[in-house]
Design an enzyme around this catalytic site. Structure first.
Site, PDB file in Angstrom:
ATOM      1  N   GLU A 149      71.607   4.214 -34.649  1.00 21.82           N
ATOM      2  CA  GLU A 149      72.330   5.174 -33.793  1.00 21.82           C
ATOM      3  C   GLU A 149      73.455   5.896 -34.523  1.00 21.82           C
ATOM      4  O   GLU A 149      74.103   6.761 -33.951  1.00 21.82           O
ATOM      5  CB  GLU A 149      72.946   4.488 -32.559  1.00 21.82           C
ATOM      6  N   GLU A 169      70.339   8.116 -35.685  1.00 17.80           N
ATOM      7  CA  GLU A 169      68.997   8.443 -35.206  1.00 17.80           C
ATOM      8  C   GLU A 169      68.654   7.570 -34.010  1.00 17.80           C
ATOM      9  O   GLU A 169      69.230   6.512 -33.810  1.00 17.80           O
ATOM     10  CB  GLU A 169      67.958   8.251 -36.316  1.00 17.80           C
TER      11      GLU A 169
END
Length: 360
Positions: free
Chosen positions: A316, A173
């Site tokens: 991430e 994310e």
């Protein structure tokens, strides 16, 4: 019709093929259980795919990117524009997850589900719902319909990627402020104490940290989420990135694909998916222990064991490529290692050595 209507069609792992996989592993030329969690991963993969022998040669980390309206409360150490900047940087291959994914031979797929700004790049999947959620300190983050739309985006993407030949997915994310939304979700779902769920995120000062906790308390008080209704909690306190990850976990279970869970934000999304259908957890592989507060609360409820502990807290999806490597090692064991018979090992003459793992 939303994909949520298909939740009851999710099936458990294939126990029969798992039994056969364990039987093969127990007959490999080694003490029973001596490869520990590698063996359990291989068995779980068999249960997911319905095949004893698996190859994970095509793999991807999917990064859901979205902005959060709560940033206007000053709860983040970085300016909100960083969401936009880093999302575009994923297409350049220069971020942490991109470097690790390239090293592992995995693709990175960035998805704009709610970034504040127009991203015109063929390398970024555009699934934008709107330009960020609303401020949870003032009201609901999104409508219930928007939350379901975001879940459907993640669910459908799993099908698209499976159709393209991907064998395993990782979840990541990008969204400034999403440790705030994740902490709020975790508290609302579990009734844990605020100090157990809220961390310093990407590097808050003490003043910002205290404000972050105050904003989360206010957000929960204003929105009054129903902890027994995961969708209610999600649409009132969550983000489009988190909702889309929920959809990915449910889609992985429905389409029977192994899926790797990254850190804190990802594990909170995994917890929501689990609350919607407990079978979703059977298809998950947690990549690593997150240093962020609250991670252990979510992973304990999921009753899953993270593969690695490297003091990571980047997000991430950066833990996923590392986990891919370990999971692929598990497939190498069951696919390529010789049995006692193939290795011409006379087990009867070495009973004291080839002992059962219960003796360890």
């Amino acid at each position: 019709m939303s994909n949520l209507f298909f939740l009851n069609e999710i099936k458990p792992l294939d126990k029969e093929i798992m039994r056969k996989a364990k039987e093969r592993l127990d007959n490999l030329a080694k003490p029973i259980g001596s490869l520990g969690n590698l063996e359990q991963m291989a068995i779980k993969l068999s249960g997911i795919t319905g095949q004893m022998y698996n190859k994970l040669e095509k793999k991807a980390v999917v990064i859901m990117c979205s902005d959060n309206g709560v940033c206007e409360e000053g709860i983040a150490s970085a300016p909100q524009i960083v969401t936009y900047t880093q999302t575009t940087n994923f297409s350049r291959g220069i971020t942490g997850v991109c470097v690790l994914a390239k090293h592992e031979g995995a693709d990175v797929i960035a998805v704009d589900v709610g970034v504040k700004g127009i991203i015109d790049s063929p390398s970024i999947l555009s699934r934008k719902i709107r330009m960020g959620t609303s401020n949870i300190a003032k009201g609901e983050a999104m409508t219930k319909e928007e939350a379901i739309k975001a879940i459907d985006i993640g669910f459908d993407l799993v099908r698209e990627l499976k159709d393209k030949g991907y064998k395993i997915l990782g979840t990541g994310e990008m969204g400034i402020g999403n440790t705030t939304t994740s902490s709020a979700l975790l508290i609302a779902l579990t009734d844990c104490e605020i100090d157990e769920a809220v961390g310093y995120g990407a590097g808050l000062t003490l003043e910002q940290f205290n404000k972050k906790k105050e904003v989360i308390k206010r957000s929960i008080a204003i929105n009054k989420p129903d902890k027994n209704d995961p969708i209610d909690v999600l649409h009132k306190l969550g983000g489009f990135d988190i909702a889309a990850l929920v959809g990915m976990y449910l889609g992985a279970a429905y389409y029977r694909m192994p899926i790797v869970v990254d850190g804190f934000i990802s594990v909170v999304a995994a917890l929501i998916a689990y609350r919607l259908n407990s079978l979703a957890r059977e298809f998950m592989f947690p990549s690593h222990v997150s240093k962020e507060n609250g991670y252990n609360i979510a992973i304990d409820e999921l009753n899953l064991r993270p593969i690695l502990n490297l003091d990571m807290r980047l997000g991430e999806g950066s833990g996923c490529p590392l986990a891919f490597n370990i999971i692929e090692a598990a497939t190498a064991v069951i696919n390529n290692m010789a049995t006692f018979e193939e290795a011409k090992v006379d087990v009867e003459n070495y009973k004291d050595f080839w002992r059962n793992d219960e003796d360890f």
